[in-house]
Every structure is written in C-alpha cells, then in structure tokens.
Design a protein around this motif. Structure first.
Motif, PDB file in Angstrom:
ATOM      1  N   GLY A  46      67.903  17.275  72.452  1.00 43.46           N
ATOM      2  CA  GLY A  46      67.418  18.573  72.440  1.00 43.46           C
ATOM      3  C   GLY A  46      66.065  18.637  73.185  1.00 43.46           C
ATOM      4  O   GLY A  46      65.400  17.916  73.767  1.00 43.46           O
ATOM      5  N   GLU A  47      66.073  20.168  73.410  1.00 41.19           N
ATOM      6  CA  GLU A  47      64.832  20.640  74.196  1.00 41.19           C
ATOM      7  C   GLU A  47      63.481  20.659  73.421  1.00 41.19           C
ATOM      8  O   GLU A  47      63.305  20.790  72.242  1.00 41.19           O
ATOM      9  N   SER A  48      62.348  20.256  74.114  1.00 40.11           N
ATOM     10  CA  SER A  48      60.975  20.121  73.769  1.00 40.11           C
ATOM     11  C   SER A  48      60.485  21.555  73.671  1.00 40.11           C
ATOM     12  O   SER A  48      60.798  22.466  74.160  1.00 40.11           O
ATOM     13  N   GLU A  49      59.262  21.598  72.590  1.00 41.65           N
ATOM     14  CA  GLU A  49      58.862  23.023  72.333  1.00 41.65           C
ATOM     15  C   GLU A  49      57.735  23.373  73.352  1.00 41.65           C
ATOM     16  O   GLU A  49      56.920  22.445  73.517  1.00 41.65           O
ATOM     17  N   SER A  50      57.962  24.664  73.869  1.00 38.40           N
ATOM     18  CA  SER A  50      57.184  25.035  74.985  1.00 38.40           C
ATOM     19  C   SER A  50      55.609  25.340  74.386  1.00 38.40           C
ATOM     20  O   SER A  50      55.286  25.716  73.293  1.00 38.40           O
ATOM     21  N   LEU A  51      54.747  25.617  75.573  1.00 40.60           N
ATOM     22  CA  LEU A  51      53.214  26.005  75.183  1.00 40.60           C
ATOM     23  C   LEU A  51      53.341  27.394  74.455  1.00 40.60           C
ATOM     24  O   LEU A  51      52.590  27.479  73.801  1.00 40.60           O
ATOM     25  N   GLN A  54      54.020  27.177  71.199  1.00 39.55           N
ATOM     26  CA  GLN A  54      53.101  26.640  70.523  1.00 39.55           C
ATOM     27  C   GLN A  54      52.131  27.762  70.072  1.00 39.55           C
ATOM     28  O   GLN A  54      51.409  27.849  69.055  1.00 39.55           O
ATOM     29  N   VAL A  55      51.595  28.550  71.251  1.00 39.91           N
ATOM     30  CA  VAL A  55      50.338  29.183  71.034  1.00 39.91           C
ATOM     31  C   VAL A  55      50.974  30.354  70.187  1.00 39.91           C
ATOM     32  O   VAL A  55      50.080  30.945  69.197  1.00 39.91           O
ATOM     33  N   GLN A  56      52.135  30.956  70.088  1.00 41.90           N
ATOM     34  CA  GLN A  56      52.535  31.996  69.302  1.00 41.90           C
ATOM     35  C   GLN A  56      52.501  31.413  67.730  1.00 41.90           C
ATOM     36  O   GLN A  56      52.101  32.208  66.733  1.00 41.90           O
ATOM     37  N   GLY A  57      52.973  30.384  67.735  1.00 45.81           N
ATOM     38  CA  GLY A  57      52.870  29.712  66.346  1.00 45.81           C
ATOM     39  C   GLY A  57      51.561  29.700  65.889  1.00 45.81           C
ATOM     40  O   GLY A  57      51.292  29.846  64.489  1.00 45.81           O
ATOM     41  N   PHE A  58      50.478  29.126  66.703  1.00 49.00           N
ATOM     42  CA  PHE A  58      49.268  28.986  66.304  1.00 49.00           C
ATOM     43  C   PHE A  58      48.613  30.348  65.669  1.00 49.00           C
ATOM     44  O   PHE A  58      48.061  30.553  64.945  1.00 49.00           O
ATOM     45  N   LEU A  59      48.959  31.442  66.739  1.00 44.76           N
ATOM     46  CA  LEU A  59      48.236  32.773  66.292  1.00 44.76           C
ATOM     47  C   LEU A  59      48.958  33.314  65.153  1.00 44.76           C
ATOM     48  O   LEU A  59      48.417  34.030  64.381  1.00 44.76           O
ATOM     49  N   LYS A  60      50.212  33.181  64.943  1.00 46.23           N
ATOM     50  CA  LYS A  60      50.864  33.608  63.743  1.00 46.23           C
ATOM     51  C   LYS A  60      50.299  32.850  62.377  1.00 46.23           C
ATOM     52  O   LYS A  60      49.912  33.639  61.529  1.00 46.23           O
ATOM     53  N   ALA A  61      50.099  31.663  62.489  1.00 46.54           N
ATOM     54  CA  ALA A  61      49.516  30.799  61.470  1.00 46.54           C
ATOM     55  C   ALA A  61      47.954  31.477  61.186  1.00 46.54           C
ATOM     56  O   ALA A  61      47.543  31.666  60.093  1.00 46.54           O
ATOM     57  N   TRP A  62      47.307  31.510  62.359  1.00 44.96           N
ATOM     58  CA  TRP A  62      45.882  32.072  62.227  1.00 44.96           C
ATOM     59  C   TRP A  62      45.747  33.426  61.703  1.00 44.96           C
ATOM     60  O   TRP A  62      44.858  33.804  60.803  1.00 44.96           O
ATOM     61  N   GLY A  63      46.753  34.374  62.073  1.00 44.20           N
ATOM     62  CA  GLY A  63      46.909  35.629  61.410  1.00 44.20           C
ATOM     63  C   GLY A  63      47.236  35.589  60.015  1.00 44.20           C
ATOM     64  O   GLY A  63      46.564  36.320  59.092  1.00 44.20           O
TER      65      GLY A  63
END
Length: 534
Positions: A46-51, A54-63
């Motif tokens: 499987g492919e590893s998660e890109s940066l 990760q940033v999009q996920g962090f911003l979504k969680a922060w929002g």
C-alpha cells in the motif's frame, strides 16, 4: 457417539467453540500464526499518506474542533447572558427590540424570506469588520497611487499698500514699470487663488511687447492681505481704486477677471466706471439670482454642475457655517488635493474620454481641454503654489465670505450696466422744454468695451451664463471658443495670450520710450478702447 467423536481430541473441541486467534500451544511455548487477512492500507504494497493529505486532515479536524468550541461558547452565552433574568437583557433588551422594529423594513429589501434576520445581519457585520481589518493591516506600498503632498507656507514676498482704514493690501506686478506702461491691467483673483495667479503662464516679454503693466492683488483675508471686517462688492471696487491710486495709475485702467474673480470685475464696472478703460473676462460667473435670468437659463447652468457643487451652493445660501467643515476637510487640511475636488467642479472627464476615442486625429492636433491641462506638471506646480499662498493665514472666514458673496445679493444687477439713453423730464420746466425742443438725454450704463471669452465645453461656468450676459449687455463682445473648457484657453497658452492682448490693445507698440511719451499714454488708451469697441 463415541465412534463419531473419538477421532477429535479435546483441544480440537475447544478450538471449535472459540474464535481462532492464530496461537498454537506446543511443548510449553506459544506459536503465532499469521492471519490470512490484512487491513487495507496496512500491507507493505500500500501507498503511504502524503504531507498534503496530512495537512488537510489536520485542518479539517481543527475546523471541526473550532466549530464545536464556538457552539459551546454560544450555548454558554445563551444559558448565562441571554436569558430573561440576566442583567444585560433587562437593561438592553427593550432598546434593542425598539431599534430592531424600526429597522425591520431593511429585511424586506435586502434579505430573503427564509433567512433569520438576526443571524444574517450578524454575518454581514462580521464580514464588514473582517474586510476593514484586512484593509487596515495591508500596509504594502502601491507605487501607482500618488503620494499626498503637504501644503507649505512660504516666506512673505508681496509688496503692500496701506488702505484708508489702516489695513494692508498685498499686490504683485508683472510687465513694464509704471513710467513706461502704455496700458495698465488690474486682475482680481478667483476663489482659492491669490495674487500669484494673474494670467497663468503669461510671459513677461509678451507684456513688454504690448507695453502692459499687469497688477494682481490678494483679496481681503487671502494671501498677505489683511481681512475686511464687513465685506461686500462695493468695498471690493473701492479697494481696487485705492490700489490703483497708491501704485501710480493715474489714467483709466483695464480690469480682468476669470471665473468667480469676474464678480469683482463686474463690481468695478458698476461702482467705479469713470476709472475703467475696459474689461476682459474669461468664463465670467454670474449670480443665479439675477432678476432678469429666466428659469430655463438657470436650469441649464444647474444641470452642468456636479452634485458636490450644488451642495456647496445650497450651503452658501442657507447654512454658510457648514462650509467650515468641508473647507477644513479639503484645502484647509494642510494637504494638497485634486482641483476638481477642492473646487467641487467637473473637468468633463466623460466627454474627454469619448472624444479621445471618437476623434483621435483632432485630439492629436489639439490637447487643450481642462483634463489634459491639469495633468501637466507645470499646472500642478502652479496650482499647489497658488493654493499655498491663498491659505497662508489658515483662516476659513474669508473663504466663507467669498462663497456667500457669489450667491447673495450683489447690490446691483447686470441690467445696471446696460447702455441706455436717459432723458431728464422731471418737473414742469423740462416738460415744457420737451414740447418745443428735443429733450436733453445722456447715455447711462458702462460705455466702455467688454470682452468675454467663453469655452463651449466649460462645465464650471457653463455657456448658458454667457448667453445671459450677451442677452442683457448687447454691447459686450463674446468670443465663443469651440473645444475649450474652463482653464484650457486662459492657462499656459502662449498663442492664446497673444490673441487676448491683440484683441484688447491692438498691434503691439512696445513700452513708452521716455517721459515725453508718457503724455501720450492717455491717447493710446483711448485709441485702444475705440478699437476694441469697434
């Protein structure tokens, strides 16, 4: 039964009752068996998660967390501060509901029916606040926006005369000296101007060629002249006469007025006609309250003015004290600004752009309209220096007085300048003489030449004003200038200045050569007057 189950050991029976964990017990040790299934994404292939992910996920969680925090704060405020028993609601609830009722009509015009007004207007207000905050924080320098220049006060440079009431009047001379002048020309300045204006851009060699002495002066309270306690147009004409006598003008002299400065020229023609050899006016301003002016003539002038000019006219008539605020926000603010804003005038920019596109060939041949003129560096330099001298005393009162004079009763009408035949028939004896002989009559009004130059594209003093003057003063000579504005013909035009002096004084004869020629100066003035009248 024993035969069936005999083949299975007790370990196999136990394994059949519980889920296979992949562990096997052998000889006192555990053996791990790898599960046959894997979780998606956990396999080595499987492919590893890109940066970025990760940033999009962090911003979504922060929002999501910020939204939950906001909801929690809203609930706290609603439960503690916005309840009916809270102190804030008890004190501000009534006034806020009253204001909300009065402004409820805005909801019908600006909001859809299915929107909550409180929520919608709160969002709109927050958007405006954020926009203003962004504009305030943005300090990046834009080189395309011209920097605002501060007005400077220069050292005094004028000559002065002492008036009979003890005040001092500042003046400036240009051209030939007094003892060599064939013609004397006195020019009062217009609003927001000074003695430095005169005929802007005129060359001294041209004045010397015609033998002209040009005298300009500061109106009371402007430049270096002392203010007048009670100003009117009668006192303005007398001050012009005092100046002429004080600087050695013993013969008749010409008067010149541009725009609102023509108001003082009209006053000179009315109150001191015996000393005036003639008048030259450029886009002369006329009082809109003239009793002989028709409603159509007033309407044509009013339509040409911009909204700000109409507002200043209304304030000068009704509420002159309010002009203090506008003047201190513009030319008395200590900073320079555009002429159309400072004087509340239009330079015909729309028509300028239209002709620039439609008649390109004509535009290349003659760029003489006001818009093109004010963009020139020499005009900007002149305009800034003239304004700085005008506001030298930093006193708003003279400007208010000048604005009020323009729109109030002048004390006379242009009909008083009409050339009329007046016969003396009062009393019985003159009446008896008129029965047997022709009554003695004399001409009244201003008998000397009046020349008016009017730009047909002028939107500051529209041609309708000059049309009224020509209707009332049939003897006035009106020069209609096609494709010219309010400033273009009079300011910084060498060819135009030569045409003006030729029209007024005829062919150039130069200054007087000696003191013997001074005796002929009166004859020269009379000859020029007769030539202009023809």
């Amino acid at each position: 039964m024993s035969e069936i189950n005999g083949s299975r050991s007790w370990r196999e029976e136990l394994a059949s009752l519980v889920e296979d964990t992949g562990l096997r017990y052998t000889a006192g040790s555990f053996e791990s068996k790898r599960s046959e299934f894997t979780i998606a994404g956990d396999s080595p292939e499987g492919e590893s998660e890109s940066l970025k992910d990760q940033v999009q996920g962090f911003l979504k969680a922060w929002g999501e967390m910020a939204m939950e925090l906001g909801r929690g704060c809203r609930d706290i405020v609603q439960q503690s501060l916005v309840t009916q028993d809270s102190f804030i609601v008890q004190k501000l609830g009534g006034p806020c509901s009253e204001v909300s009722k009065r402004l409820s009509f805005l909801n019908d015009y600006f909001l859809p029916e299915d929107r909550d007004p409180v929520y919608s207007w709160t969002v709109i207000l927050l958007v405006f606040l954020i926009a203003f905050a962004v504009l305030g924080v943005n300090t990046k320098h834009d080189s395309s926006i011209p920097r605002i220049k501060k007005a400077c006060i220069h050292p005094p440079s004028a000559s002065h005369v002492l008036l009979p009431d003890g005040r001092h009047m500042a003046y400036h001379e240009l051209g030939v000296p007094a003892d060599r002048a064939r013609f004397s020309l006195i020019a009062p300045h217009s609003f927001l101007s000074s003695r430095l204006a005169g005929i802007p851009g005129i060359k001294e060699p041209l004045l010397e060629e015609f033998g002209v002495r040009l005298v300009t002066y500061d109106l009371p309270g402007f430049g270096e002249s002392d203010p007048h306690p009670i100003r009117n147009l009668n006192s303005s004409a007398l001050e012009m006469l005092y100046l002429a006598n004080a600087i050695g003008i013993n013969d008749k002299f010409w008067v010149l007025g541009h725009s609102s400065g023509a108001m003082h020229t009209w006053a000179a023609l009315r109150y001191i006609p015996d000393r005036i050899a003639g008048a030259a006016m450029f886009a002369p301003m006329v009082n809109l309250d003239e009793r002989r002016m028709t409603k159509e003539e007033r309407q044509k002038t009013w339509e040409k003015w911009v909204t700000r000019r109409k507002l200043m006219h209304f304030f000068a008539q009704r509420f002159p004290r309010l002009l203090t605020y506008f003047y201190r926000q513009t030319f008395l603010s200590g900073k320079h600004g555009p002429i159309n804003k400072w004087l509340a005038v239009s330079l015909g920019e729309k028509r300028f752009m239209f002709l620039l596109v439609k008649e390109t060939l004509w535009w290349r041949k003659r760029q003489a309209w006001d818009k093109a003129l004010v963009l020139q560096p020499k005009f900007e330099e002149f305009w800034h220096r003239d304004v700085e001298e005008s506001i030298r005393q930093r006193n708003v009162k003279p400007f208010i007085e000048e604005a009020v004079l323009q729109v109030s009763n002048w004390g006379f009408s242009l009909t008083d300048l009409q050339v009329q035949k007046k016969c003396s028939r009062k009393g019985i004896l003159p009446w008896l003489k008129s029965m047997y002989s022709q009554a003695e009559c004399e001409l009244t009004g201003f008998l000397r030449p009046i020349h008016i130059w009017q730009g047909m594209e002028d939107e500051v003093v529209p041609p309708s004003m000059t049309d009224y003057v020509s209707r009332i003063l049939a003897g006035a000579t009106v020069h209609k200038l096609q494709n010219e504005g309010h400033f273009s013909y009079f300011f910084f035009c060498d060819e135009c200045h030569r045409q003006i002096l030729t029209t007024l004084f005829g062919s150039p004869e130069g200054p007087l050569n000696n003191t013997l020629d001074a005796t002929d100066s009166g004859t020269a003035t009379a000859t020029a007057t007769a030539t202009a009248a023809e």
